[in-house]
Motif scaffolding. Structure first.
Motif, PDB file in Angstrom:
ATOM      1  N   LEU A 168     -18.147  -1.568  -8.441  1.00 47.92           N
ATOM      2  CA  LEU A 168     -17.094  -1.553  -7.429  1.00 47.92           C
ATOM      3  C   LEU A 168     -15.980  -2.540  -7.767  1.00 47.92           C
ATOM      4  N   GLY A 169     -16.317  -3.576  -8.553  1.00 44.45           N
ATOM      5  CA  GLY A 169     -15.260  -4.460  -9.035  1.00 44.45           C
ATOM      6  C   GLY A 169     -14.305  -3.715  -9.945  1.00 44.45           C
ATOM      7  N   VAL A 170     -14.851  -2.783 -10.746  1.00 42.05           N
ATOM      8  CA  VAL A 170     -14.028  -1.952 -11.623  1.00 42.05           C
ATOM      9  C   VAL A 170     -13.118  -1.043 -10.796  1.00 42.05           C
ATOM     10  N   VAL A 171     -13.721  -0.350  -9.838  1.00 40.15           N
ATOM     11  CA  VAL A 171     -12.990   0.656  -9.067  1.00 40.15           C
ATOM     12  C   VAL A 171     -12.147   0.025  -7.972  1.00 40.15           C
ATOM     13  N   GLY A 172     -12.591  -1.139  -7.444  1.00 41.54           N
ATOM     14  CA  GLY A 172     -11.901  -1.742  -6.312  1.00 41.54           C
ATOM     15  C   GLY A 172     -10.450  -2.069  -6.600  1.00 41.54           C
ATOM     16  N   VAL A 173     -10.147  -2.558  -7.807  1.00 37.17           N
ATOM     17  CA  VAL A 173      -8.761  -2.873  -8.157  1.00 37.17           C
ATOM     18  C   VAL A 173      -7.922  -1.597  -8.172  1.00 37.17           C
ATOM     19  N   ILE A 174      -8.505  -0.520  -8.701  1.00 35.87           N
ATOM     20  CA  ILE A 174      -7.783   0.763  -8.719  1.00 35.87           C
ATOM     21  C   ILE A 174      -7.527   1.244  -7.294  1.00 35.87           C
ATOM     22  N   VAL A 175      -8.539   1.114  -6.420  1.00 37.19           N
ATOM     23  CA  VAL A 175      -8.374   1.500  -5.011  1.00 37.19           C
ATOM     24  C   VAL A 175      -7.256   0.687  -4.367  1.00 37.19           C
ATOM     25  N   ALA A 176      -7.226  -0.617  -4.645  1.00 41.48           N
ATOM     26  CA  ALA A 176      -6.183  -1.479  -4.070  1.00 41.48           C
ATOM     27  C   ALA A 176      -4.795  -1.069  -4.566  1.00 41.48           C
ATOM     28  N   ILE A 177      -4.689  -0.741  -5.859  1.00 43.27           N
ATOM     29  CA  ILE A 177      -3.397  -0.316  -6.418  1.00 43.27           C
ATOM     30  C   ILE A 177      -2.934   0.975  -5.752  1.00 43.27           C
ATOM     31  N   ILE A 178      -3.850   1.943  -5.631  1.00 44.91           N
ATOM     32  CA  ILE A 178      -3.501   3.216  -4.982  1.00 44.91           C
ATOM     33  C   ILE A 178      -3.066   2.983  -3.537  1.00 44.91           C
ATOM     34  N   PHE A 179      -3.804   2.130  -2.828  1.00 46.14           N
ATOM     35  CA  PHE A 179      -3.498   1.841  -1.421  1.00 46.14           C
ATOM     36  C   PHE A 179      -2.108   1.214  -1.280  1.00 46.14           C
ATOM     37  N   MET A 180      -1.812   0.220  -2.113  1.00 41.43           N
ATOM     38  CA  MET A 180      -0.506  -0.448  -2.025  1.00 41.43           C
ATOM     39  C   MET A 180       0.630   0.513  -2.340  1.00 41.43           C
ATOM     40  N   ARG A 181       0.453   1.300  -3.390  1.00 37.45           N
ATOM     41  CA  ARG A 181       1.540   2.198  -3.797  1.00 37.45           C
ATOM     42  C   ARG A 181       1.804   3.261  -2.738  1.00 37.45           C
ATOM     43  N   ARG A 182       0.752   3.769  -2.114  1.00 39.68           N
ATOM     44  CA  ARG A 182       0.916   4.867  -1.169  1.00 39.68           C
ATOM     45  C   ARG A 182       1.505   4.401   0.158  1.00 39.68           C
ATOM     46  N   PHE A 183       1.131   3.212   0.623  1.00 34.75           N
ATOM     47  CA  PHE A 183       1.492   2.822   1.986  1.00 34.75           C
ATOM     48  C   PHE A 183       2.525   1.695   2.074  1.00 34.75           C
ATOM     49  N   PHE A 184       2.708   0.912   1.021  1.00 27.70           N
ATOM     50  CA  PHE A 184       3.560  -0.276   1.155  1.00 27.70           C
ATOM     51  C   PHE A 184       4.688  -0.363   0.131  1.00 27.70           C
ATOM     52  N   VAL A 185       4.551   0.279  -1.015  1.00 23.59           N
ATOM     53  CA  VAL A 185       5.536   0.107  -2.084  1.00 23.59           C
ATOM     54  C   VAL A 185       6.561   1.235  -2.026  1.00 23.59           C
ATOM     55  N   LYS A 186       7.830   0.861  -1.991  1.00 18.33           N
ATOM     56  CA  LYS A 186       8.916   1.840  -1.956  1.00 18.33           C
ATOM     57  C   LYS A 186       9.294   2.241  -3.381  1.00 18.33           C
ATOM     58  N   PRO A 187       9.899   3.437  -3.547  1.00 15.28           N
ATOM     59  CA  PRO A 187      10.219   3.917  -4.898  1.00 15.28           C
ATOM     60  C   PRO A 187      11.068   2.947  -5.717  1.00 15.28           C
ATOM     61  N   HIS A 188      12.027   2.260  -5.086  1.00 15.57           N
ATOM     62  CA  HIS A 188      12.892   1.358  -5.856  1.00 15.57           C
ATOM     63  C   HIS A 188      12.150   0.104  -6.327  1.00 15.57           C
ATOM     64  N   GLU A 189      10.960  -0.146  -5.772  1.00 15.54           N
ATOM     65  CA  GLU A 189      10.182  -1.319  -6.188  1.00 15.54           C
ATOM     66  C   GLU A 189       9.294  -1.024  -7.394  1.00 15.54           C
ATOM     67  N   ILE A 190       9.233   0.241  -7.802  1.00 14.89           N
ATOM     68  CA  ILE A 190       8.480   0.623  -8.998  1.00 14.89           C
ATOM     69  C   ILE A 190       9.477   0.732 -10.134  1.00 14.89           C
ATOM     70  N   CYS A 191       9.558  -0.296 -10.953  1.00 12.70           N
ATOM     71  CA  CYS A 191      10.559  -0.331 -12.026  1.00 12.70           C
ATOM     72  C   CYS A 191      10.096   0.568 -13.152  1.00 12.70           C
ATOM     73  N   ASP A 192      10.949   1.547 -13.543  1.00 14.06           N
ATOM     74  CA  ASP A 192      10.565   2.456 -14.610  1.00 14.06           C
ATOM     75  C   ASP A 192      11.249   2.123 -15.930  1.00 14.06           C
TER      76      ASP A 192
END
Length: 553
Positions: A168-192
Motif C-alpha cells: 500500500l506504500g507503493v500504491v498509496g502515493v499513486i492514489v494521492a497523486i490521482i486524488f490531488m490531480r482530479r479534485f484540487f489541481v487546475k489545468p494551468h498548474e500542470i506544467c507541460d
C-alpha cells in the motif's frame, strides 16, 4: 506434462526466466485497463507478483534477489542518465527549496507515526516498521532493526509490519497523486514544458549606433560587456558577412545577435539601436533572409568531436561559417565558444554553401550512427554506481554507517555520467526510446520480484488480528502526508504539479509512483525533481528513525 511442471515450479534459471516474464507480461497487459479513466500501468506487475507468491510460485532466493536488485539498478541508472544534462541547472533554480519540502514530508510522516504510536495499541518499534513500509524505505527498516537490537528490544515484528504495509506504500502515493490531480489541481498548474537546460536563447537585430564601440573588435566588445552572445550575420553597405572575433565594428553596421534573454537589454545599451523585427518566430525561412549566406542543420554524429568545445573547432576562422544555435534533446542552447558538443546535438550552421558543404564530414551528420547502442557508458556507469552505493558514511551520534545503496548510488552516477561523460569523451547518447526501454525492463523486473517476495505471507499476515490495523495506519501515513505537502507545494509555493509530483515520489523513495507520473504527465519534470530530492530524503529517514527510537524507547 511433467516438463511443464518442471519449468514453472522447479527452481532453475529457465523457470526464473519464464515466471518473471509471465508476471511482467500479465501485469503490463492488465495495467493498460482503465477504471474510471485511471490505469496503473507497470505498477500492476507488482500485484500480479503478489498473487503469484500467494499461490506458492517461488524462485530460487539468490536468483530472485539478483533479478530484483539488477532491475532496480537498471531503472534508476537509466533515469539518472536521462536527467543528468539538466539536473544541475534544475538544482540551481529551485533544488534547495525542493529538498526542504521533501524533508518536511519525511518529518510530517514520522510525526504521524509517533503520534499514532501513542494513541493506538501499536508499540513504537512496530510503528517504525509500519512507517518504513508506508514510505517504501527498506534501508530505514534495517536501521530500525539494528537500533532495536542494540537496545535489547525484539526486532522481528517491525519487519513484518513493513512487509504488510509496503504494497500500500507503493500504491498509496499513486492514489494521492490521482486524488490531488482530479479534485484540487487546475489545468494551468500542470506544467507541460520540459525542463530547460538553460534559458532559451533569443535572436535580436541591432544597429551599431554607439560611438564608443566603433573601431573595437567583437572580442573586445564581448570582454568589456561581460555578455554572452553570438553574431551570426553582419550587414554592411549592402553586403552580408560572418564576423569573427577580430572583426572591427563600424557605425551603422546591422548585426543579428543570439544571446540569453537576460543579455538583450545590456546588449541594447552596448550596440545602440534595437530593431523591432521578430527573429524568433518558428516560420522564418533563414535561407531567404539574404542571397549570399545559407542556413543548414546538421546532427553531430562524429565521435571524435564528442565533448569538444565549439571554440576549439575554429569553424569561423578555418571555414568561414558560424554556428548560430545548438539543440540538445529538443532544448535550444546558446552556441558560445565554451559549449561542449555531444553526440546527437543538432547545430544550425550559417555560411556560404561551399563552406557549409566542407564542414559536413567534420560534424558527421550520419543519422544511422545514433541508432547504434552505446552500452559502454551503461555498464561502466552501473559498476561505478554500485560501488558508490556501497561506500559507508558515518555521522556523529548515529550508531550505524549509512550508504546510498543500490538505489542511491546508481542514480547519482547516472546523473554524473549524463552530465560530465562527454567532457571525458565518453559517448553517453541514447535515443529516448532506448532509455525508456531500459527503465521499463528494469522497473518491471524489480516489481515482479518484489511482488513474489511479498506475496508468500501477505494475505496470511493481513488477516491476523493486528494486520488490518497495520495496513490502515500505513495507508494513513502514506496518503495523508503526501496530499497535505503536495497541496501546500502547488497552492502555496506555486510549484507546478509535475515538479511537485516528482518531489513527492523522490521523498517517498517510490520509483513505481514516478513511473506512473511520467506516463501521465507531459514532461520530464517529475524525473528531474525525483533525482533532486531522493538522496537527501533517503538519508534523512534512515537517521530520523534511529533518533526517534533512541530518544523515545
Amino acid at each position: 506434462m511433467s516438463w511443464l511442471h518442471s519449468i514453472i515450479v522447479e527452481h532453475s534459471s529457465i523457470q526464473a526466466i519464464i515466471v518473471l516474464s509471465l508476471i511482467c507480461a500479465i501485469g503490463l497487459a492488465l495495467g493498460k485497463v482503465k477504471i474510471a479513466n485511471v490505469s496503473l500501468g507497470v505498477t500492476f506487475v507488482f500485484f500480479v507478483g503478489i498473487i503469484a507468491g500467494h499461490f506458492g510460485i517461488t524462485i530460487a532466493p539468490d536468483t530472485l534477489k539478483y533479478a530484483e536488485n539488477f532491475g532496480l539498478v537498471l531503472f534508476v541508472y537509466a533515469l539518472g542518465l536521462q536527467v543528468g544534462p539538466g539536473f544541475f541547472s534544475s538544482v540551481a533554480h529551485g533544488g534547495v527549496r525542493l529538498n526542504i519540502i521533501g524533508l518536511s514530508l519525511a518529518c510530517v510522516g514520522l510525526l504521524c507515526a509517533v503520534v499514532l504510536a501513542y494513541v493506538t495499541p501499536v508499540s513504537l518499534p512496530d510503528m517504525m516498521g509500519v512507517f518504513c513500509g508506508a514510505t517504501t524505505n527498506t534501508p530505514a527498516l534495517g536501521a530500525v532493526q539494528q537500533t532495536l537490537s542494540q537496545l535489547g528490544i525484539p526486532s522481528s515484528t517491525p519487519a513484518l509490519g513493513c512487509a504488510v504495509t509496503y504494497p500500500l506504500g507503493v500504491v498509496g502515493v499513486i492514489v494521492a497523486i490521482i486524488f490531488m490531480r482530479r479534485f484540487f489541481v487546475k489545468p494551468h498548474e500542470i506544467c507541460d514544458n520540459p525542463v530547460q537546460v538553460s534559458p532559451k536563447p533569443k535572436i535580436t537585430e541591432f544597429e551599431v549606433s554607439n560611438p564608443g564601440i566603433c573601431g573595437k573588435t567583437v572580442e573586445q566588445i564581448a570582454h568589456f560587456s561581460n555578455c554572452h552572445f553570438v553574431i551570426s550575420r553582419l550587414w554592411r553597405n549592402g553586403t552580408v558577412s560572418i564576423p569573427t572575433s577580430s572583426t572591427v565594428l563600424q557605425l551603422h553596421d546591422r548585426l543579428l545577435v543570439t544571446s540569453t534573454p537576460a543579455d538583450v537589454e545590456p546588449l541594447h545599451i552596448v550596440f545602440g539601436q534595437q530593431d523591432k523585427t521578430d527573429w524568433n518566430a518558428n516560420d522564418i525561412d533563414w535561407n531567404a533572409v539574404d542571397r549570399q549566406l545559407m542556413s543548414q542543420q546538421f546532427i553531430v554524429t562524429r565521435r571524435q568531436i564528442n565533448g569538444k568545445t565549439l571554440g576549439s573547432l575554429k569553424l569561423r576562422n578555418l571555414y568561414g561559417v558560424n554556428i548560430s544555435r545548438v539543440y540538445r534533446s529538443g532544448f535550444p542552447l546558446l552556441a558560445t565558444p565554451d559549449l561542449r558538443l555531444q553526440l546527437g546535438d543538432k547545430i544550425i550552421v550559417v555560411g556560404e554553401q561551399k563552406a557549409i558543404d566542407k564542414i559536413e564530414p567534420l560534424i558527421g551528420n550520419t543519422v544511422n550512427v545514433l541508432n547504434e547502442p552505446n552500452l559502454f557508458a551503461v555498464f561502466i556507469g552501473i559498476v561505478l554506481g554500485v560501488m558508490l552505493g556501497a561506500i559507508p558514511f558515518r555521522f556523529p551520534g548515529v550508531s550505524l554507517p549509512i550508504s546510498l545503496g543500490l538505489a542511491g548510488g546508481p542514480i547519482i552516477m547516472g546523473i554524473l555520467v549524463g552530465k560530465f561523460g562527454p567532457r571525458l569523451h565518453m559517448v553517453t547518447y541514447t535515443t529516448a526510446s532506448v532509455n525508456l526501454m531500459l527503465r521499463a525492463i528494469g522497473l518491471s523486473l524489480y516489481l515482479a520480484c518484489l511482488g513474489i517476495d511479498s506475496g508468500a505471507h501477505f494475505f496470511e499476515t493481513v488477516f491476523r488480528s493486528e494486520g488490518l490495523l497495520w495496513i490502515g495506519l500505513g495507508a494513513f501515513m502514506t496518503i495523508v502526508p503526501v496530499i497535505i505537502v503536495g497541496l501546500i507545494t502547488v497552492k502555496f509555493f506555486k510549484i507546478d504539479f509535475g515538479t511537485a509530483t516528482g518531489m513527492l515520489c523522490g521523498s517517498m523513495a517510490n520509483p513505481m509512483a514516478l513511473d506512473y507520473a511520467n506516463s501521465n504527465l507531459p514532461s520530464d519534470r517529475p524525473s528531474v525533481a525525483y533525482a533532486t530530492v531522493y538522496p537527501l530524503c533517503m538519508f534523512a529517514r534512515v537517521i530520523l528513525v534511529q533518533i526517534v527510537i533512541l530518544s523515545l524507547s
